[in-house]
Design a protein around this motif. Structure first.
Motif, PDB file in Angstrom:
ATOM      1  N   SER A  62     -37.410  42.503   5.616  1.00  0.00           N
ATOM      2  CA  SER A  62     -37.254  42.202   7.043  1.00  0.00           C
ATOM      3  C   SER A  62     -37.894  40.871   7.448  1.00  0.00           C
ATOM      4  CB  SER A  62     -37.845  43.332   7.883  1.00  0.00           C
ATOM      5  OG  SER A  62     -39.226  43.474   7.613  1.00  0.00           O
ATOM      6  N   SER A  63     -38.705  40.273   6.579  1.00  0.00           N
ATOM      7  CA  SER A  63     -39.383  39.008   6.896  1.00  0.00           C
ATOM      8  C   SER A  63     -38.598  37.780   6.468  1.00  0.00           C
ATOM      9  CB  SER A  63     -40.749  38.956   6.199  1.00  0.00           C
ATOM     10  OG  SER A  63     -41.572  39.981   6.670  1.00  0.00           O
ATOM     11  N   VAL A  64     -37.483  37.971   5.753  1.00  0.00           N
ATOM     12  CA  VAL A  64     -36.782  36.850   5.131  1.00  0.00           C
ATOM     13  C   VAL A  64     -35.471  36.547   5.846  1.00  0.00           C
ATOM     14  CG1 VAL A  64     -35.729  36.017   2.982  1.00  0.00           C
ATOM     15  CG2 VAL A  64     -37.800  37.418   2.895  1.00  0.00           C
ATOM     16  N   VAL A  65     -35.208  35.257   6.045  1.00  0.00           N
ATOM     17  CA  VAL A  65     -33.899  34.808   6.522  1.00  0.00           C
ATOM     18  C   VAL A  65     -33.084  34.587   5.248  1.00  0.00           C
ATOM     19  CG1 VAL A  65     -32.625  33.055   7.809  1.00  0.00           C
ATOM     20  CG2 VAL A  65     -34.937  33.720   8.542  1.00  0.00           C
ATOM     21  N   GLY A  66     -32.289  35.575   4.876  1.00  0.00           N
ATOM     22  CA  GLY A  66     -31.605  35.602   3.583  1.00  0.00           C
ATOM     23  C   GLY A  66     -30.813  34.351   3.245  1.00  0.00           C
ATOM     24  N   GLY A  67     -30.086  33.815   4.183  1.00  0.00           N
ATOM     25  CA  GLY A  67     -29.236  32.661   3.920  1.00  0.00           C
ATOM     26  C   GLY A  67     -29.978  31.374   3.608  1.00  0.00           C
ATOM     27  N   ILE A  76     -28.287  31.173  -2.500  1.00  0.00           N
ATOM     28  CA  ILE A  76     -28.246  32.608  -2.800  1.00  0.00           C
ATOM     29  C   ILE A  76     -26.808  33.110  -2.699  1.00  0.00           C
ATOM     30  CG2 ILE A  76     -28.692  33.309  -0.412  1.00  0.00           C
ATOM     31  CD1 ILE A  76     -30.563  35.500  -1.602  1.00  0.00           C
ATOM     32  N   SER A  77     -26.455  34.049  -3.571  1.00  0.00           N
ATOM     33  CA  SER A  77     -25.125  34.647  -3.547  1.00  0.00           C
ATOM     34  C   SER A  77     -25.104  35.874  -2.627  1.00  0.00           C
ATOM     35  CB  SER A  77     -24.704  35.039  -4.963  1.00  0.00           C
ATOM     36  OG  SER A  77     -23.429  35.596  -4.967  1.00  0.00           O
ATOM     37  N   TRP A  78     -26.071  36.756  -2.807  1.00  0.00           N
ATOM     38  CA  TRP A  78     -26.244  37.895  -1.902  1.00  0.00           C
ATOM     39  C   TRP A  78     -27.644  38.442  -2.058  1.00  0.00           C
ATOM     40  CZ3 TRP A  78     -26.572  43.062  -3.814  1.00  0.00           C
ATOM     41  CH2 TRP A  78     -26.231  43.229  -5.144  1.00  0.00           C
ATOM     42  N   TRP A  79     -28.049  39.320  -1.129  1.00  0.00           N
ATOM     43  CA  TRP A  79     -29.401  39.839  -1.127  1.00  0.00           C
ATOM     44  C   TRP A  79     -29.423  41.269  -0.629  1.00  0.00           C
ATOM     45  CZ3 TRP A  79     -27.573  35.904   1.910  1.00  0.00           C
ATOM     46  CH2 TRP A  79     -27.520  36.120   3.275  1.00  0.00           C
ATOM     47  N   LYS A  80     -30.526  41.947  -0.942  1.00  0.00           N
ATOM     48  CA  LYS A  80     -30.703  43.344  -0.542  1.00  0.00           C
ATOM     49  C   LYS A  80     -32.186  43.670  -0.535  1.00  0.00           C
ATOM     50  CE  LYS A  80     -30.669  45.433  -5.113  1.00  0.00           C
ATOM     51  NZ  LYS A  80     -30.282  46.648  -5.792  1.00  0.00           N
ATOM     52  N   ALA A  81     -32.503  44.891  -0.119  1.00  0.00           N
ATOM     53  CA  ALA A  81     -33.873  45.393  -0.186  1.00  0.00           C
ATOM     54  C   ALA A  81     -33.978  46.317  -1.392  1.00  0.00           C
ATOM     55  CB  ALA A  81     -34.233  46.153   1.082  1.00  0.00           C
ATOM     56  N   ASP A  82     -35.134  46.284  -2.071  1.00  0.00           N
ATOM     57  CA  ASP A  82     -35.347  47.243  -3.154  1.00  0.00           C
ATOM     58  C   ASP A  82     -35.898  48.542  -2.556  1.00  0.00           C
ATOM     59  OD1 ASP A  82     -38.087  46.834  -2.708  1.00  0.00           O
ATOM     60  OD2 ASP A  82     -38.388  45.696  -4.559  1.00  0.00           O
ATOM     61  N   ASN A  83     -36.220  49.516  -3.405  1.00  0.00           N
ATOM     62  CA  ASN A  83     -36.664  50.808  -2.878  1.00  0.00           C
ATOM     63  C   ASN A  83     -38.074  50.766  -2.274  1.00  0.00           C
ATOM     64  OD1 ASN A  83     -38.028  50.621  -5.285  1.00  0.00           O
ATOM     65  ND2 ASN A  83     -37.203  52.495  -6.166  1.00  0.00           N
ATOM     66  N   GLN A  84     -38.799  49.643  -2.402  1.00  0.00           N
ATOM     67  CA  GLN A  84     -40.080  49.482  -1.719  1.00  0.00           C
ATOM     68  C   GLN A  84     -39.941  48.653  -0.433  1.00  0.00           C
ATOM     69  OE1 GLN A  84     -40.646  48.407  -5.349  1.00  0.00           O
ATOM     70  NE2 GLN A  84     -41.087  50.529  -5.838  1.00  0.00           N
ATOM     71  N   GLY A  85     -38.732  48.220  -0.120  1.00  0.00           N
ATOM     72  CA  GLY A  85     -38.495  47.429   1.078  1.00  0.00           C
ATOM     73  C   GLY A  85     -38.699  45.939   0.887  1.00  0.00           C
ATOM     74  N   PHE A  87     -37.674  42.082  -0.638  1.00  0.00           N
ATOM     75  CA  PHE A  87     -36.481  41.251  -0.728  1.00  0.00           C
ATOM     76  C   PHE A  87     -36.077  41.059  -2.193  1.00  0.00           C
ATOM     77  CE2 PHE A  87     -34.229  37.169  -0.732  1.00  0.00           C
ATOM     78  CZ  PHE A  87     -33.347  37.354   0.315  1.00  0.00           C
ATOM     79  N   VAL A  88     -34.788  41.240  -2.470  1.00  0.00           N
ATOM     80  CA  VAL A  88     -34.211  40.997  -3.797  1.00  0.00           C
ATOM     81  C   VAL A  88     -33.076  39.997  -3.619  1.00  0.00           C
ATOM     82  CG1 VAL A  88     -33.029  42.007  -5.779  1.00  0.00           C
ATOM     83  CG2 VAL A  88     -34.791  43.327  -4.583  1.00  0.00           C
ATOM     84  N   ALA A  89     -33.140  38.910  -4.399  1.00  0.00           N
ATOM     85  CA  ALA A  89     -32.136  37.847  -4.305  1.00  0.00           C
ATOM     86  C   ALA A  89     -31.241  37.879  -5.540  1.00  0.00           C
ATOM     87  CB  ALA A  89     -32.827  36.494  -4.201  1.00  0.00           C
ATOM     88  N   LYS A  90     -29.956  37.636  -5.342  1.00  0.00           N
ATOM     89  CA  LYS A  90     -28.976  37.581  -6.429  1.00  0.00           C
ATOM     90  C   LYS A  90     -28.326  36.198  -6.427  1.00  0.00           C
ATOM     91  CE  LYS A  90     -29.014  42.120  -7.437  1.00  0.00           C
ATOM     92  NZ  LYS A  90     -29.079  42.724  -8.757  1.00  0.00           N
ATOM     93  N   PHE A  91     -28.247  35.609  -7.627  1.00  0.00           N
ATOM     94  CA  PHE A  91     -27.644  34.292  -7.807  1.00  0.00           C
ATOM     95  C   PHE A  91     -26.587  34.389  -8.894  1.00  0.00           C
ATOM     96  CE2 PHE A  91     -31.847  33.769  -6.165  1.00  0.00           C
ATOM     97  CZ  PHE A  91     -31.697  32.815  -5.179  1.00  0.00           C
ATOM     98  N   THR A 119     -39.024  32.397   6.415  1.00  0.00           N
ATOM     99  CA  THR A 119     -39.277  33.704   7.003  1.00  0.00           C
ATOM    100  C   THR A 119     -38.751  33.734   8.429  1.00  0.00           C
ATOM    101  OG1 THR A 119     -41.435  33.079   7.872  1.00  0.00           O
ATOM    102  CG2 THR A 119     -41.379  33.989   5.630  1.00  0.00           C
ATOM    103  N   THR A 120     -38.637  34.925   8.979  1.00  0.00           N
ATOM    104  CA  THR A 120     -38.180  35.073  10.357  1.00  0.00           C
ATOM    105  C   THR A 120     -39.179  34.482  11.343  1.00  0.00           C
ATOM    106  OG1 THR A 120     -39.146  37.294  10.400  1.00  0.00           O
ATOM    107  CG2 THR A 120     -36.787  37.122   9.880  1.00  0.00           C
ATOM    108  N   ASP A 121     -40.447  34.324  10.922  1.00  0.00           N
ATOM    109  CA  ASP A 121     -41.485  33.712  11.767  1.00  0.00           C
ATOM    110  C   ASP A 121     -41.467  32.194  11.684  1.00  0.00           C
ATOM    111  OD1 ASP A 121     -42.100  36.377  11.440  1.00  0.00           O
ATOM    112  OD2 ASP A 121     -44.250  36.068  11.362  1.00  0.00           O
ATOM    113  N   GLY A 122     -40.774  31.642  10.673  1.00  0.00           N
ATOM    114  CA  GLY A 122     -40.703  30.196  10.520  1.00  0.00           C
ATOM    115  C   GLY A 122     -41.284  29.636   9.242  1.00  0.00           C
TER     116      GLY A 122
END
Length: 142
Positions: A62-67, A76-85, A87-91, A119-122
């Motif tokens: 929730s803290s990351v601006v994925g794009g 980045i190609s796509w992203w998701k959250a892991d089971n601990q919440g 950030f996981v990045a895919k390239f 981050t969403t905070d900057g």
């Protein structure tokens, strides 16, 4: 009438006050911070048929601006959250492998991959990991 000494004193004082107001009104510059990352695969075979390079991070999804996230300047190609919440990045692996053609990866060799994002905070975050890059025909391949 204002004496000359008073004019000579007031002008620099007014300039200093004006500059102080501008300085204190300017937004504070955001400083980046380090995160830990885990790159998979940790050994990248240029000859493999893999499709993605996955980067697990220690930062909350929730803290990351994925794009904004890149890996050695690859978007980045796509992203998701892991089971601990986190950030996981895919390239795309083809884009990571292409770094070898442009001199961005030593083959064979140890190479540092650096993940960068906002981050969403900057503030910007970065994380690095060294992986091994090889160029070996997979067993059973012809």
């Amino acid at each position: 009438m204002i004496p000359k000494r008073m004019k000579a004193f007031c002008l620099p004082l007014v300039c200093c006050l004006a500059l102080a107001l501008v300085f204190f009104q300017a937004p504070a510059k955001c400083h980046g911070f380090e995160i830990s990352i885990d790159v998979a695969p940790s050994t990248l075979n240029i000859q493999s048929q893999g499709e993605v390079v996955t980067v697990h991070t220690s930062i909350a999804f929730s803290s990351v601006v994925g794009g904004t996230v890149t890996l050695n300047d690859i978007p980045i190609s796509w992203w998701k959250a892991d089971n601990q919440g986190n950030f996981v990045a895919k390239f795309l692996m083809s884009e990571v492998k292409a770094l070898a053609d442009s001199g961005g990866l030593s083959v064979p060799g140890e190479n540092t991959l650096t993940l960068v994002g906002s981050t969403t905070d900057g503030p910007e975050f970065t994380g690095s990991q060294t992986i091994t890059v090889i160029n070996v025909q997979p067993a059973g391949g012809r």
